[in-house]
Scaffold this active site. Structure first.
Site, mmCIF file in Angstrom:
data_model
loop_
_atom_site.group_PDB
_atom_site.id
_atom_site.type_symbol
_atom_site.label_atom_id
_atom_site.label_comp_id
_atom_site.label_asym_id
_atom_site.label_seq_id
_atom_site.Cartn_x
_atom_site.Cartn_y
_atom_site.Cartn_z
ATOM 1 N N ASP A 169 4.622 -5.279 -49.867
ATOM 2 C CA ASP A 169 5.551 -5.429 -50.997
ATOM 3 C C ASP A 169 6.881 -4.746 -50.742
ATOM 4 O OD1 ASP A 169 4.690 -2.785 -51.237
ATOM 5 O OD2 ASP A 169 3.964 -2.988 -53.304
ATOM 6 N N VAL A 170 6.868 -3.648 -49.979
ATOM 7 C CA VAL A 170 8.079 -2.873 -49.756
ATOM 8 C C VAL A 170 9.022 -3.524 -48.751
ATOM 9 C CG1 VAL A 170 7.252 -1.423 -47.846
ATOM 10 C CG2 VAL A 170 8.853 -0.473 -49.528
ATOM 11 N N TYR A 171 8.546 -4.519 -47.997
ATOM 12 C CA TYR A 171 9.414 -5.185 -47.031
ATOM 13 C C TYR A 171 10.475 -5.991 -47.775
ATOM 14 C CZ TYR A 171 5.800 -4.175 -43.480
ATOM 15 O OH TYR A 171 4.892 -3.562 -42.638
ATOM 16 N N SER A 172 11.704 -5.495 -47.712
ATOM 17 C CA SER A 172 12.850 -6.143 -48.362
ATOM 18 C C SER A 172 12.586 -6.408 -49.842
ATOM 19 C CB SER A 172 13.221 -7.444 -47.629
ATOM 20 O OG SER A 172 13.560 -7.190 -46.284
ATOM 21 N N ASP A 173 11.959 -5.425 -50.502
ATOM 22 C CA ASP A 173 11.708 -5.493 -51.950
ATOM 23 C C ASP A 173 10.977 -6.764 -52.366
ATOM 24 O OD1 ASP A 173 12.915 -3.009 -52.524
ATOM 25 O OD2 ASP A 173 14.901 -3.934 -52.537
#
Length: 353
Positions: free
Chosen positions: A60-64
């Protein structure tokens, strides 16, 4: 493509998986990794499936969330042909419920991931980091409920210490919750810390390793050499301080050994570095990334052949460092080493028992 059991679970995964961190890349970190859009991503998925690479890893944290969104678009219409691996737990904002692995955060994170990916289930859901502020019982009971609901099928972790993982496994056994099948870890020829404690633990407890950044945070691309400046296009210009540290001298010693073996085999430096990892104990899958089709094709050339025992030994020697206490006494001949025989590094070593 070889398929391997993921730890002691019944799930079979390809020896190479695709890391979708370049999909939808934005911001100083992920934008430096790559900016693959949905059309390019779909073509990369085509190439992967043709090669037998059926597992796609994101977070999920990859490029928001953009990576999950682009991956969902790229696999649309062929969900039954792929395995989706994603992660949650790292901060997605500054709010009190936007980080960690509390029940509230996990339930929301899984539903958000399912929506972005355009699917009704996640094949492998992993905790992206250990959350010391949430009881392990709460984490595991929540994951068990998500498994029972059919939203996730297997669980794993990433970047846990040995005691984090072992305590979690013991708690799962105590209450009958699903055990973690995978540990997504940093492991490379210039970063072998995984071998000191986490590898023996994984072998003993049946937890398979999914390897992230197998090329040492972009250092083993074959473009970095002793006495030369970083290539202009290297992502290390922007991200070196965010990744695993390695001294220049150690890096160059490893690259020198890789260059020698590249000349012998006709394989590229990255292909040799990836192939070395595929022979290591507990490694279920090595996650490769790519910012374009050419880079992807090069990385796919890491399978279908094997380093010789002599070549592996030379890479082992060039990349070896003395581990810190309390590990180093167990790695020296005699003494403690007699109490703990080394893990064999060949002969089907890529599979957990």
């Amino acid at each position: 493509m070889e398929y391997r059991r993921l730890g002691a679970s019944g799930l079979k995964v390809p020896a190479l998986s695709f890391g979708a961190g370049t999909f939808g890349g934005s911001g100083p970190m992920f934008g430096a990794w790559g900016t693959v859009d949905a059309t390019e991503a779909r073509r990369m998925v085509d190439i992967c499936l043709d090669a037998g690479v059926t597992m796609f890893d994101t977070a999920d944290v990859y490029s928001d969330g953009a990576s999950e969104d682009v991956l969902g678009q790229a696999i649309k219409g062929r969900r039954d042909k792929v395995l989706i691996s994603t992660k949650a737990g790292l901060p997605m904002g500054d709010g009190p419920h936007e980080a960690g692995t509390s029940r509230s955060r996990l339930l929301t994170s899984v539903d958000d991931a399912l929506r972005r990916l355009g699917t009704d289930h996640i094949d492998l859901f992993q905790l992206h980091a250990y959350d010391a502020g949430t009881p392990i019982e709460e984490v595991l009971s929540t994951l068990a409920g998500l498994v029972q609901a059919g939203k996730i099928r297997y669980t794993g972790v990433s970047n846990f210490s040995g005691w984090h993982l072992m305590k979690s496994l013991a708690t799962a056994d105590r209450y009958g919750y699903p055990r973690y099948a995978a540990h997504q870890v940093y492991y490379s020829l210039v970063g072998r810390d995984y071998e000191w404690e986490l590898m023996p633990l994984g072998r003993e407890e049946g937890v398979g390793a999914l390897v992230w950044s197998p090329l040492g945070w972009g250092r083993l691309t074959g473009k970095i050499r002793r006495g030369r400046p970083l290539p202009a296009q290297s992502r290390l210009h922007q991200t070196a301080d965010s990744g695993p540290p390695v001294s220049d001298d150690h890096l160059y010693d490893v690259v020198d050994a890789l260059d020698e073996i590249a000349a012998e085999t006709g394989k590229s430096v990255p292909q040799i570095a990836l192939n070395w990892l595929l022979q290591r104990p507990t490694v279920a899958s090595v996650i490769i990334g790519a910012r374009d089709e050419h880079q992807l094709g090069q990385n796919l050339g890491a399978v279908g052949w094997s380093l010789t025992a002599d070549q592996t030994a030379r890479l082992d020697k060039a990349s070896e460092i003395t581990p810190p206490y309390p590990y180093y006494p167990y790695h020296r001949p005699g003494g403690f080493a007699q109490l703990n025989p080394p893990i064999p590094m060949s002969g089907g070593a890529g599979r957990c028992p």
